[in-house]
Motif scaffolding. Structure first.
Motif, PDB file in Angstrom:
ATOM      1  N   MET A  82       0.638  -1.086  -0.457  1.00  0.00           N
ATOM      2  CA  MET A  82       0.038   0.172  -0.294  1.00  0.00           C
ATOM      3  C   MET A  82       0.984   1.007  -0.030  1.00  0.00           C
ATOM      4  O   MET A  82       1.996   1.469   0.895  1.00  0.00           O
ATOM      5  CB  MET A  82      -0.637  -0.096   1.119  1.00  0.00           C
ATOM      6  N   GLY A  83       0.136   2.457  -0.350  1.00  0.00           N
ATOM      7  CA  GLY A  83       0.846   4.014  -0.799  1.00  0.00           C
ATOM      8  C   GLY A  83       1.954   3.651  -1.065  1.00  0.00           C
ATOM      9  O   GLY A  83       2.546   4.905  -1.901  1.00  0.00           O
ATOM     10  N   HIS A  84       1.774   2.835  -2.504  1.00  0.00           N
ATOM     11  CA  HIS A  84       3.301   2.907  -3.710  1.00  0.00           C
ATOM     12  C   HIS A  84       2.908   2.505  -4.948  1.00  0.00           C
ATOM     13  O   HIS A  84       2.142   1.811  -5.059  1.00  0.00           O
ATOM     14  CB  HIS A  84       4.722   2.945  -2.605  1.00  0.00           C
ATOM     15  N   GLU A  85       3.917   2.371  -5.237  1.00  0.00           N
ATOM     16  CA  GLU A  85       3.642   1.346  -6.534  1.00  0.00           C
ATOM     17  C   GLU A  85       3.017   0.151  -6.995  1.00  0.00           C
ATOM     18  O   GLU A  85       2.317  -1.068  -7.381  1.00  0.00           O
ATOM     19  CB  GLU A  85       4.895   1.808  -7.888  1.00  0.00           C
ATOM     20  N   GLY A  86       3.615  -0.317  -5.909  1.00  0.00           N
ATOM     21  CA  GLY A  86       3.271  -2.276  -5.559  1.00  0.00           C
ATOM     22  C   GLY A  86       2.337  -2.449  -5.639  1.00  0.00           C
ATOM     23  O   GLY A  86       1.739  -3.273  -5.729  1.00  0.00           O
ATOM     24  N   MET A  87       1.107  -1.141  -5.180  1.00  0.00           N
ATOM     25  CA  MET A  87      -0.334  -2.004  -5.221  1.00  0.00           C
ATOM     26  C   MET A  87      -0.513  -1.954  -6.843  1.00  0.00           C
ATOM     27  O   MET A  87      -1.901  -3.260  -6.629  1.00  0.00           O
ATOM     28  CB  MET A  87      -1.010  -0.219  -4.683  1.00  0.00           C
ATOM     29  N   LYS A  88      -0.096  -1.848  -7.681  1.00  0.00           N
ATOM     30  CA  LYS A  88      -0.489  -2.212  -9.197  1.00  0.00           C
ATOM     31  C   LYS A  88      -0.973  -3.649  -8.960  1.00  0.00           C
ATOM     32  O   LYS A  88      -1.232  -3.506  -9.901  1.00  0.00           O
ATOM     33  CB  LYS A  88       0.162  -0.966 -10.248  1.00  0.00           C
ATOM     34  N   TYR A  89       0.348  -3.787  -8.299  1.00  0.00           N
ATOM     35  CA  TYR A  89       0.490  -5.506  -8.513  1.00  0.00           C
ATOM     36  C   TYR A  89      -0.503  -6.556  -7.985  1.00  0.00           C
ATOM     37  O   TYR A  89      -0.304  -7.647  -8.296  1.00  0.00           O
ATOM     38  CB  TYR A  89       2.350  -5.788  -8.630  1.00  0.00           C
ATOM     39  N   SER A  90      -0.782  -5.426  -6.892  1.00  0.00           N
ATOM     40  CA  SER A  90      -2.303  -7.088  -6.369  1.00  0.00           C
ATOM     41  C   SER A  90      -3.309  -7.425  -7.088  1.00  0.00           C
ATOM     42  O   SER A  90      -3.302  -8.898  -6.680  1.00  0.00           O
ATOM     43  CB  SER A  90      -2.258  -5.790  -5.185  1.00  0.00           C
ATOM     44  N   LEU A  91      -4.403  -6.941  -7.460  1.00  0.00           N
ATOM     45  CA  LEU A  91      -5.032  -7.676  -8.002  1.00  0.00           C
ATOM     46  C   LEU A  91      -4.966  -8.728  -9.136  1.00  0.00           C
ATOM     47  O   LEU A  91      -5.167  -9.272  -9.092  1.00  0.00           O
ATOM     48  CB  LEU A  91      -6.075  -6.049  -8.591  1.00  0.00           C
ATOM     49  N   PRO A  92      -3.289  -7.892 -10.322  1.00  0.00           N
ATOM     50  CA  PRO A  92      -3.508  -9.257 -11.566  1.00  0.00           C
ATOM     51  C   PRO A  92      -2.713 -10.236 -11.215  1.00  0.00           C
ATOM     52  O   PRO A  92      -2.818 -11.501 -11.279  1.00  0.00           O
ATOM     53  CB  PRO A  92      -2.236  -7.728 -12.198  1.00  0.00           C
ATOM     54  N   SER A  93      -2.311 -10.192  -9.136  1.00  0.00           N
ATOM     55  CA  SER A  93      -1.526 -11.378  -8.603  1.00  0.00           C
ATOM     56  C   SER A  93      -3.100 -12.012  -8.793  1.00  0.00           C
ATOM     57  O   SER A  93      -2.154 -13.862  -9.136  1.00  0.00           O
ATOM     58  CB  SER A  93      -0.654 -11.107  -6.924  1.00  0.00           C
ATOM     59  N   ARG A  94      -3.727 -11.912  -8.187  1.00  0.00           N
ATOM     60  CA  ARG A  94      -4.943 -13.388  -8.397  1.00  0.00           C
ATOM     61  C   ARG A  94      -5.040 -13.910  -9.848  1.00  0.00           C
ATOM     62  O   ARG A  94      -5.045 -15.049  -9.743  1.00  0.00           O
ATOM     63  CB  ARG A  94      -5.966 -11.835  -8.275  1.00  0.00           C
ATOM     64  N   GLU A  95      -5.169 -13.369 -10.816  1.00  0.00           N
ATOM     65  CA  GLU A  95      -5.259 -14.269 -11.895  1.00  0.00           C
ATOM     66  C   GLU A  95      -3.802 -14.924 -11.659  1.00  0.00           C
ATOM     67  O   GLU A  95      -4.173 -16.168 -12.620  1.00  0.00           O
ATOM     68  CB  GLU A  95      -5.786 -13.806 -13.168  1.00  0.00           C
ATOM     69  N   VAL A  96      -2.367 -14.620 -11.686  1.00  0.00           N
ATOM     70  CA  VAL A  96      -1.052 -15.241 -12.158  1.00  0.00           C
ATOM     71  C   VAL A  96      -1.977 -16.405 -10.401  1.00  0.00           C
ATOM     72  O   VAL A  96      -1.310 -17.587 -11.123  1.00  0.00           O
ATOM     73  CB  VAL A  96      -0.688 -14.231 -12.058  1.00  0.00           C
TER      74      VAL A  96
END
Length: 282
Positions: A82-96
């Motif tokens: 949370m609070g940095h660019e890492g949050m962009k990767y959270s939801l796509p990780s679901r499909e991975v």
């Protein structure tokens, strides 16, 4: 059994030889092969104990006459991201996560699987894989974190967020904020609060994909270990019954889960998380 395709007949001698290289015996070749899908890692508080739960699951599988094979998939901590660019990767990780489970299960033709996730996008990824693969499956969610205790009151991650606001407003000293930081997150388990992780654990149980009591058993409670072992035993029975997620989860199940979500005041991400599930909604 599905796994007969990799272990039955003279043509499968090479396959059996490779399985024997892992320690599988001739008597085990006749038993159900069960995948133990573990999202254990060292970075997510909700997942740091899942290696121990996996051992309990495997013990249960062996107790019931199955052969466990553990493999791991990824997990992202929404709080740390949370609070940095890492949050962009959270939801796509679901499909991975969903895709990696499908790859492993299809390639090795497991008869059933026990899924061991805990946190926000990881539980949905495991559930989506269960729905897509539709082989006998049971979920052991890792359980919530115990609360912290600061100044004679229980605290949790929300207390730390509130502490940041109080510090910026000049109502809390830096030393007191540090105490909240040090003491509020007490150890293994999903963040204490009805965020996505604990909501999804409750939804999983409400849908019928976890044993009763799994969602609310704390990460460090012996009850969780017993549920993990019982889940390992139950999956072998489910393989023999050919009881799969699409036979358990129906449109009525989703209605029930939504009512439970409303009753407990859970995270409102339920529908967007479940929409990709290819379940029996007729």
């Amino acid at each position: 059994m599905r796994s007969d395709i990799i272990k039955e007949g003279p043509e499968r001698a090479p396959n059996r030889s490779l399985l024997k290289a892992t320690g599988v015996t001739d008597s085990e070749m006749k038993k159900p092969f069960i995948a133990v899908v573990n999202s254990w890692n060292d970075i997510i508080p909700g997942h740091i104990h899942l290696n121990k739960l996996a051992e309990a699951v495997k013990a249960g599988i062996r107790n019931a006459g199955g052969v466990p094979f553990e493999f791991h998939t990824i997990g992202i901590c929404d709080g740390i991201a949370m609070g940095h660019e890492g949050m962009k990767y959270s939801l796509p990780s679901r499909e991975v996560i969903e895709d990696t489970i499908e790859l492993m299960v299809k390639a090795h033709q497991f008869d059933g699987m026990v899924l061991i996730p805990t946190c926000d996008k990881i539980v949905p990824g495991h559930l989506m894989a269960a729905g897509r693969l539709d082989i006998p499956s049971i979920v052991v969610t890792g359980g919530p974190m115990l609360p912290g205790y600061v100044d004679d009151r229980y605290t949790d991650l929300i207390s730390v967020f509130e502490g940041v606001g109080a510090y910026r407003a000049g109502k809390l000293s830096e030393a007191d904020l540090k105490r909240l930081e040090n003491l509020s997150c007490a150890g293994a388990g999903s963040c204490a609060g009805m965020f996505t992780a604990n909501t999804m654990a409750c939804m999983t149980e409400a849908l019928g994909l976890s044993l009763p009591g799994c969602a609310t058993a704390h990460a460090v409670d012996a009850k969780k270990t017993r549920i993990a072992k019982e889940s390992g035993e139950r999956i072998v029975e489910m393989v023999r019954e050919n009881l799969t997620p699409r036979k358990i989860v129906t449109f009525k199940s989703f209605e029930n889960a939504i009512m439970v979500d409303m009753a407990i005041g859970g995270a409102r991400t339920l529908l967007s998380i479940f929409l990709p599930l290819p379940m029996n909604l007729g």
